[in-house]
Enzyme design. Structure first.
Site, mmCIF file in Angstrom:
data_model
loop_
_atom_site.group_PDB
_atom_site.id
_atom_site.type_symbol
_atom_site.label_atom_id
_atom_site.label_comp_id
_atom_site.label_asym_id
_atom_site.label_seq_id
_atom_site.Cartn_x
_atom_site.Cartn_y
_atom_site.Cartn_z
ATOM 1 N N SER A 281 1.005 -1.173 0.194
ATOM 2 C CA SER A 281 0.303 0.315 -0.177
ATOM 3 C C SER A 281 0.635 1.656 -0.118
ATOM 4 O O SER A 281 0.331 2.492 -0.376
ATOM 5 C CB SER A 281 -1.089 -0.092 0.885
ATOM 6 O OG SER A 281 -0.306 -0.216 1.884
ATOM 7 N N HIS B 287 -5.524 -3.969 -1.684
ATOM 8 C CA HIS B 287 -5.267 -2.847 -2.292
ATOM 9 C C HIS B 287 -5.144 -3.676 -4.382
ATOM 10 O O HIS B 287 -5.064 -3.022 -5.401
ATOM 11 C CB HIS B 287 -4.268 -2.254 -2.447
ATOM 12 C CG HIS B 287 -3.748 -1.225 -1.359
ATOM 13 N ND1 HIS B 287 -4.842 -0.303 -1.362
ATOM 14 C CD2 HIS B 287 -3.815 -1.251 -0.485
ATOM 15 C CE1 HIS B 287 -4.559 0.277 -0.484
ATOM 16 N NE2 HIS B 287 -3.786 -0.563 0.983
ATOM 17 N N LYS C 140 -12.248 -0.622 0.440
ATOM 18 C CA LYS C 140 -11.133 0.163 -1.416
ATOM 19 C C LYS C 140 -11.869 -0.284 -2.355
ATOM 20 O O LYS C 140 -13.323 0.740 -2.398
ATOM 21 C CB LYS C 140 -10.004 -0.638 -0.712
ATOM 22 C CG LYS C 140 -9.768 -0.642 0.647
ATOM 23 C CD LYS C 140 -7.387 -0.819 0.457
ATOM 24 C CE LYS C 140 -6.866 -0.510 2.004
ATOM 25 N NZ LYS C 140 -6.571 -1.247 2.733
HETATM 26 C C1 LIG Z 1 -6.068 -1.645 3.898
HETATM 27 C C2 LIG Z 1 -6.089 -3.030 3.582
HETATM 28 C C3 LIG Z 1 -6.612 -3.801 4.729
HETATM 29 C C4 LIG Z 1 -7.636 -3.425 6.161
HETATM 30 O O1 LIG Z 1 -8.533 -3.363 5.530
HETATM 31 P P1 LIG Z 1 -9.878 -2.900 5.838
HETATM 32 O O2 LIG Z 1 -11.405 -3.482 5.382
HETATM 33 O O3 LIG Z 1 -10.121 -1.086 5.642
HETATM 34 O O4 LIG Z 1 -10.080 -3.081 7.685
HETATM 35 C C5 LIG Z 1 -5.970 -4.855 5.003
HETATM 36 N N1 LIG Z 1 -4.843 -5.697 4.426
HETATM 37 C C6 LIG Z 1 -3.497 -4.340 3.576
HETATM 38 C C7 LIG Z 1 -2.872 -5.072 2.815
HETATM 39 C C8 LIG Z 1 -5.029 -3.032 3.648
HETATM 40 O O5 LIG Z 1 -4.408 -2.262 2.410
#
Ligand SMILES: *Cc1c(COP(=O)(O)O)cnc(C)c1O
Length: 392
Positions: A180, A208, A239
């Site tokens: 990320s 992502h 996301k």
């Molecule tokens: C954003 C993210 C999460 C968490 O996801 P949420 O649904 O926002 O709790 C988990 N793993 C990675 C790699 C992320 O980028």
């Protein structure tokens, strides 16, 4: 109230170091442009890759769900909080991901915690990329399994860790699909081969990559044609999918096991109907409107090329996440502040989210941005970057 002086001291220290940050409320819905502090700015910091947070089909699905089923479920999944729509969505998601089964958790964060904490015991080892997401790290902290960390995306170092861990019952390798903070893709074909060679279980976090990589946004495994060769796919519905939640896509056995042992699944209330139906509509959107994903990648290329032509250091990004690496944390926040002045919202990110000396303004373009907006943003980057001597 007395008692929190020790916290206040630490906060004061953060303020003196310039790392104390206020939350920044949006005064409008999420979008390519948002209003912050009364000012309209181009949004380059959201994870709303496809602009699905206000997609008409998904809003309608959520409204219909509220009308028909109300706003909450009143129980955890394992007692009285499973609606038929929850299971229908899980079947649909599993089919979409080409896996036997799937299970939805409250968020991506709780998915990683729930999976890692429940499937590993003290006779096992987890082997983790050093830059994996915080939720993977916290999930690992909750297990009694032994831990090994390998150097970021370094398959030779991963092989070393695998060789050193032959005595364990289960060896689980875990990696983000897309990282990320840098926007680089994990070398999954090599990682899969190593896991097969050493008989290890592989878990990939596609937070992502869902909705971004692969056919119709099926993720990094589909992107590399590795369907059926990765044991556990984790992802988020928060996301690119634009709503809220996390999921595991894997075998029926893993699903059954997590229903009994995945602690956030067992002890935290299920998703409201509107969330589930909106997520379900998102899968239809991915299948029926793939042009959104094409637009996302077209925008990403345009913006990344533009930043590179201006002379910014964009690291090793291969996805719509493009970091503008400036190094010094203070300079990074100055760049972010100046960008805001010139009409662009792009947050600076420093230690501890990234290593010291690696501070960056992280940008994510979406399918909603127009070329004009992206050009405007590039112009703002040029002006701010020159004023701060980051570029010539
Ligand atoms: C954003 C993210 C999460 C968490 O996801 P949420 O649904 O926002 O709790 C988990 N793993 C990675 C790699 C992320 O980028």
């Amino acid at each position: 109230m007395k008692g929190f002086e020790y916290l206040q001291n630490e906060l004061d220290e953060m303020k003196s170091e310039g790392v104390f940050r206020e939350l920044i409320p949006l005064e409008t819905e999420q979008g390519s442009k948002v209003v912050i502090k009364g000012k309209e700015v181009i949004q380059l910091s959201s994870n709303n890759y496809l602009g699905l947070t206000d997609h008409p089909r998904m809003k309608q699905a959520a409204l219909n769900a509220v009308e028909k089923y109300g706003v909450g479920t009143g129980s955890v999944r394992t007692i009285a909080g499973t609606l038929s729509m929850h299971e229908e969505f899980e079947r649909k998601l599993a089919e979409f991901k080409h896996t036997e089964a799937s299970l939805v958790f409250q968020s991506g964060f709780t998915t990683n915690q729930g999976v890692l904490s429940s499937i590993l015991g003290k006779e096992d080892v987890v082997i983790s990329d050093e830059l994996n997401h915080a939720s993977i790290i916290d999930g690992i902290r909750l297990t009694k399994a032994a831990r090994k960390i390998y150097k970021h995306v370094d398959v030779e170092d991963l092989e070393r860790a695998l060789k050193e861990s032959a005595e364990y019952r289960v060896r689980l390798v875990v990696t983000d699909g897309v990282f990320s903070m840098d926007g680089n893709i994990a070398p999954l074909p090599e990682i899969v081969e190593l896991c097969e060679k050493y008989d290890a279980i592989l878990m990939v976090d596609d937070a992502h990559s869902s909705g971004v990589l692969g056919r119709n946004g099926r993720g990094s495994i589909d992107h590399f044609d590795l369907n059926g060769r990765v044991h556990i796919q984790v992802g988020t519905l928060s996301k690119a999918i634009g709503v809220l939640g996390g999921y595991v896509a894997s075998t029926q056995a893993l699903r059954d096991y997590l229903v009994h042992k995945g602690r956030p699944f067992l002890f935290s209330t299920s998703h409201p109907p509107a969330v589930t139906e909106a997520c379900s509509a998102a899968i239809d959107v991915l299948l029926e409107e793939p042009e959104l994903i094409d637009k996302l990648w077209d925008n990403a290329k345009f913006f990344k090329d533009g930043l590179q032509k201006l002379g910014f250091d964009t690291g090793k990004s291969e996805t719509p996440i493009t970091p503008v690496i400036v190094g010094d944390a203070t300079l990074c926040h100055e760049l972010s502040d100046k960008l805001f002045e010139y009409g662009v919202f792009a947050q600076g990110i420093g230690f501890p989210t990234v290593a010291k000396g690696q501070a960056r303004v992280r940008t994510i373009v979406t399918a909603q941005h127009t070329k004009e907006e992206l050009q405007e943003a590039l112009d703002a980057f040029e002006k701010a970057g020159k004023e701060l001597n980051i570029i010539k």
